[in-house]
Motif scaffolding. Structure first.
Motif, PDB file in Angstrom:
ATOM      1  N   GLN A 255       0.815  -1.210   0.000  1.00 40.50           N
ATOM      2  CA  GLN A 255       0.000   0.000   0.000  1.00 40.50           C
ATOM      3  C   GLN A 255       0.852   1.265   0.000  1.00 40.50           C
ATOM      4  O   GLN A 255       0.407   2.318  -0.425  1.00 40.50           O
ATOM      5  CB  GLN A 255      -0.916  -0.003   1.229  1.00 40.50           C
ATOM      6  N   ILE A 256       2.077   1.165   0.474  1.00 43.20           N
ATOM      7  CA  ILE A 256       2.960   2.322   0.559  1.00 43.20           C
ATOM      8  C   ILE A 256       3.765   2.512  -0.709  1.00 43.20           C
ATOM      9  O   ILE A 256       4.069   3.650  -1.105  1.00 43.20           O
ATOM     10  CB  ILE A 256       3.930   2.172   1.756  1.00 43.20           C
ATOM     11  N   ALA A 257       4.101   1.410  -1.375  1.00 45.45           N
ATOM     12  CA  ALA A 257       5.023   1.447  -2.511  1.00 45.45           C
ATOM     13  C   ALA A 257       4.666   2.502  -3.559  1.00 45.45           C
ATOM     14  O   ALA A 257       5.540   3.257  -4.004  1.00 45.45           O
ATOM     15  CB  ALA A 257       5.119   0.057  -3.137  1.00 45.45           C
ATOM     16  N   PRO A 258       3.394   2.647  -3.983  1.00 45.23           N
ATOM     17  CA  PRO A 258       3.096   3.660  -5.010  1.00 45.23           C
ATOM     18  C   PRO A 258       3.353   5.093  -4.551  1.00 45.23           C
ATOM     19  O   PRO A 258       3.597   5.972  -5.382  1.00 45.23           O
ATOM     20  CB  PRO A 258       1.598   3.446  -5.297  1.00 45.23           C
ATOM     21  N   LEU A 259       3.333   5.332  -3.250  1.00 44.15           N
ATOM     22  CA  LEU A 259       3.497   6.683  -2.737  1.00 44.15           C
ATOM     23  C   LEU A 259       4.956   7.101  -2.627  1.00 44.15           C
ATOM     24  O   LEU A 259       5.252   8.304  -2.594  1.00 44.15           O
ATOM     25  CB  LEU A 259       2.831   6.815  -1.359  1.00 44.15           C
ATOM     26  N   VAL A 260       5.863   6.136  -2.541  1.00 41.60           N
ATOM     27  CA  VAL A 260       7.279   6.475  -2.343  1.00 41.60           C
ATOM     28  C   VAL A 260       8.171   5.876  -3.422  1.00 41.60           C
ATOM     29  O   VAL A 260       9.400   5.863  -3.288  1.00 41.60           O
ATOM     30  CB  VAL A 260       7.757   6.001  -0.949  1.00 41.60           C
ATOM     31  N   ALA A 261       7.567   5.389  -4.491  1.00 42.23           N
ATOM     32  CA  ALA A 261       8.367   4.773  -5.563  1.00 42.23           C
ATOM     33  C   ALA A 261       9.359   5.777  -6.131  1.00 42.23           C
ATOM     34  O   ALA A 261       9.022   6.916  -6.428  1.00 42.23           O
ATOM     35  CB  ALA A 261       7.444   4.251  -6.665  1.00 42.23           C
ATOM     36  N   GLY A 262      10.609   5.344  -6.274  1.00 40.41           N
ATOM     37  CA  GLY A 262      11.642   6.190  -6.863  1.00 40.41           C
ATOM     38  C   GLY A 262      12.206   7.251  -5.944  1.00 40.41           C
ATOM     39  O   GLY A 262      12.955   8.120  -6.389  1.00 40.41           O
ATOM     40  N   THR A 263      11.867   7.211  -4.642  1.00 42.33           N
ATOM     41  CA  THR A 263      12.382   8.190  -3.690  1.00 42.33           C
ATOM     42  C   THR A 263      13.405   7.529  -2.782  1.00 42.33           C
ATOM     43  O   THR A 263      13.451   6.295  -2.651  1.00 42.33           O
ATOM     44  CB  THR A 263      11.251   8.775  -2.826  1.00 42.33           C
ATOM     45  N   PRO A 264      14.265   8.328  -2.099  1.00 43.36           N
ATOM     46  CA  PRO A 264      15.254   7.744  -1.179  1.00 43.36           C
ATOM     47  C   PRO A 264      14.626   6.972  -0.024  1.00 43.36           C
ATOM     48  O   PRO A 264      15.299   6.173   0.621  1.00 43.36           O
ATOM     49  CB  PRO A 264      16.011   8.972  -0.667  1.00 43.36           C
ATOM     50  N   ALA A 265      13.349   7.223   0.257  1.00 39.37           N
ATOM     51  CA  ALA A 265      12.708   6.579   1.400  1.00 39.37           C
ATOM     52  C   ALA A 265      12.118   5.217   1.066  1.00 39.37           C
ATOM     53  O   ALA A 265      11.552   4.566   1.951  1.00 39.37           O
ATOM     54  CB  ALA A 265      11.602   7.475   1.948  1.00 39.37           C
ATOM     55  N   ALA A 266      12.241   4.780  -0.177  1.00 43.67           N
ATOM     56  CA  ALA A 266      11.560   3.552  -0.608  1.00 43.67           C
ATOM     57  C   ALA A 266      11.924   2.346   0.251  1.00 43.67           C
ATOM     58  O   ALA A 266      11.084   1.494   0.521  1.00 43.67           O
ATOM     59  CB  ALA A 266      11.871   3.276  -2.074  1.00 43.67           C
ATOM     60  N   GLY A 267      13.159   2.268   0.712  1.00 43.75           N
ATOM     61  CA  GLY A 267      13.571   1.110   1.497  1.00 43.75           C
ATOM     62  C   GLY A 267      13.707   1.385   2.977  1.00 43.75           C
ATOM     63  O   GLY A 267      14.250   0.545   3.706  1.00 43.75           O
ATOM     64  N   LYS A 268      13.222   2.540   3.438  1.00 43.41           N
ATOM     65  CA  LYS A 268      13.420   2.917   4.841  1.00 43.41           C
ATOM     66  C   LYS A 268      12.146   2.886   5.665  1.00 43.41           C
ATOM     67  O   LYS A 268      12.185   3.137   6.865  1.00 43.41           O
ATOM     68  CB  LYS A 268      14.022   4.325   4.925  1.00 43.41           C
ATOM     69  N   LEU A 269      11.022   2.596   5.036  1.00 42.94           N
ATOM     70  CA  LEU A 269       9.752   2.588   5.751  1.00 42.94           C
ATOM     71  C   LEU A 269       9.315   1.168   6.053  1.00 42.94           C
ATOM     72  O   LEU A 269       9.698   0.219   5.363  1.00 42.94           O
ATOM     73  CB  LEU A 269       8.677   3.296   4.929  1.00 42.94           C
ATOM     74  N   GLN A 270       8.497   1.034   7.081  1.00 43.20           N
ATOM     75  CA  GLN A 270       7.920  -0.255   7.406  1.00 43.20           C
ATOM     76  C   GLN A 270       6.536  -0.044   7.994  1.00 43.20           C
ATOM     77  O   GLN A 270       6.179   1.060   8.405  1.00 43.20           O
ATOM     78  CB  GLN A 270       8.792  -1.010   8.414  1.00 43.20           C
ATOM     79  N   VAL A 271       5.760  -1.089   8.026  1.00 42.94           N
ATOM     80  CA  VAL A 271       4.457  -1.074   8.684  1.00 42.94           C
ATOM     81  C   VAL A 271       4.596  -1.905   9.951  1.00 42.94           C
ATOM     82  O   VAL A 271       4.830  -3.107   9.885  1.00 42.94           O
ATOM     83  CB  VAL A 271       3.362  -1.654   7.783  1.00 42.94           C
ATOM     84  N   ALA A 272       4.513  -1.256  11.087  1.00 38.32           N
ATOM     85  CA  ALA A 272       4.659  -1.947  12.365  1.00 38.32           C
ATOM     86  C   ALA A 272       3.287  -2.406  12.830  1.00 38.32           C
ATOM     87  O   ALA A 272       2.417  -1.592  13.105  1.00 38.32           O
ATOM     88  CB  ALA A 272       5.290  -1.024  13.397  1.00 38.32           C
ATOM     89  N   THR A 273       3.089  -3.714  12.908  1.00 35.83           N
ATOM     90  CA  THR A 273       1.792  -4.257  13.325  1.00 35.83           C
ATOM     91  C   THR A 273       1.864  -4.969  14.665  1.00 35.83           C
ATOM     92  O   THR A 273       0.844  -5.363  15.206  1.00 35.83           O
ATOM     93  CB  THR A 273       1.275  -5.252  12.268  1.00 35.83           C
ATOM     94  N   GLY A 274       3.052  -5.146  15.192  1.00 36.89           N
ATOM     95  CA  GLY A 274       3.187  -5.840  16.459  1.00 36.89           C
ATOM     96  C   GLY A 274       2.927  -4.934  17.649  1.00 36.89           C
ATOM     97  O   GLY A 274       2.765  -3.724  17.524  1.00 36.89           O
TER      98      GLY A 274
END
Length: 338
Positions: A255-274
């Motif tokens: 769900q996040i990938a389309p919003l940050v595609a091609g940006t430096p943050a693409a590999g720095k975000l996560q969804v914390a569900t725990g």
């Protein structure tokens, strides 16, 4: 004789006119004072009621999160009270409305362990120019280090009473004592958008903590806009992320990938569900007026809560209030889902 009588009448009339003007001025002044004091009393009353409503919402949010950690669910397996990640809890009362922001401390940057690049990026995102950001970062590193740096480094001025502790920060407010740090950088400031409206800009205190872990993961459901900007998320994507997570939290990275595609943050975000152990709960409340409208005045209260591990949850209460702020500064009020 007639002339003297007419002169006396004219003098009496003039005196009456002056007296009327004086009494009118006094009456106007009294009326203005009464109206001002009435408005001031009404504002103070609304502010006090909103503060109590926000404080009560913190207590209610603690209970809801506690029940959520115990997995209370509806028959369709939807959360009855709380389930991570839920960045907001909305409480609608007969007397008003409150929005509680659920901010995991673990998703912020721990100022005691953050690498220099992260701190410098946060300072630049807060409004510091790159040269000042580099110098303040060096001062922060010197402050938290175990050994003193070069003379003159790390504190505000040579005559300052409190010198660098050369130990870990115990409270994030200690950063204000670091040389080069300003209230605008720490607390944030206001700027104007292209339409001339005031918009709040975040400060360093929204993105740092002393309770979080040493990890570098950034939770997209709770990260403040400043932290998203510091890792390279463009402004339009930040707005889209905030609007989306106010409606429903992100559940997976797709769900996040389309919003940050091609940006430096693409590999720095996560969804914390725990489950998280330490949260900051920030409640902003507005009371309901006699005609049913919400007051324009709001008050914000925040608390940092540590929930005890499951094996210790039999104690009463099963949580610890690490810090309470009766007059907390709200997040960007324009983004709160009132």
């Amino acid at each position: 004789m007639t002339r003297i009588r007419n002169s006396r009448r004219g003098g009496a009339l003039l005196a009456v006119l002056w007296l009327s003007a004086a009494l009118s001025a006094i009456a106007l002044s009294v009326a203005s004072t009464v109206r001002t004091e009435t408005d001031r009393t009404a504002t103070a009353s609304e502010g006090l009621r909103a503060s109590y409503l926000a404080s009560g919402s913190i207590d209610r949010a603690i209970l809801w999160i506690q029940w959520g950690l115990q997995n209370y669910v509806n028959p369709d397996n939807s959360p009855r009270y709380y389930r991570a990640p839920m960045p907001y809890l909305r409480f609608n009362y007969a007397s008003g409305i409150a929005v509680v922001e659920v901010i995991p401390e673990g998703s912020k940057i721990n100022i005691n362990f953050a690498p220099p690049q992260q701190i410098e990026a946060l300072l630049v995102a807060s409004g510091a120019n790159p040269m000042d950001a580099a110098q303040i970062t060096a001062n922060i590193l010197d402050w938290r280090s175990g050994t003193p740096g070069p003379p003159g480094l790390g504190f505000m001025n040579p005559d300052q009473t409190f010198r660098p502790r050369h130990a870990s920060f115990e409270e994030i407010e200690e950063v204000l004592l670091v040389r080069g740090m300003t209230p605008d950088l720490f607390y944030g400031r206001f700027d104007r958008d292209p339409q001339g409206r005031l918009i709040p800009l975040g400060g360093l205190r929204d993105a740092i903590t002393t309770f979080g872990s040493q990890g570098n993961e950034i939770d997209v459901n709770s990260a403040p806009p400043l932290l998203l900007a510091a890792i390279g998320v463009p402004p339009q994507s930040i707005n889209a992320i905030i609007q989306q997570r106010m409606i429903v939290p992100f559940r997976n990275m797709d769900q996040i990938a389309p919003l940050v595609a091609g940006t430096p943050a693409a590999g720095k975000l996560q969804v914390a569900t725990g489950a998280r152990s330490t949260w900051t709960l920030r409640a902003t409340a507005r009371i309901r007026l006699a005609d049913g409208r919400l007051s324009d005045l709001s008050r914000t209260v925040s608390a940092t809560i540590a929930f005890l591990p499951q094996q210790l949850a039999q104690t009463e209460p099963p949580f610890s209030i690490m810090r309470w702020r009766d007059q907390a500064a709200p997040a960007a009020l324009l983004t709160l889902p009132f």
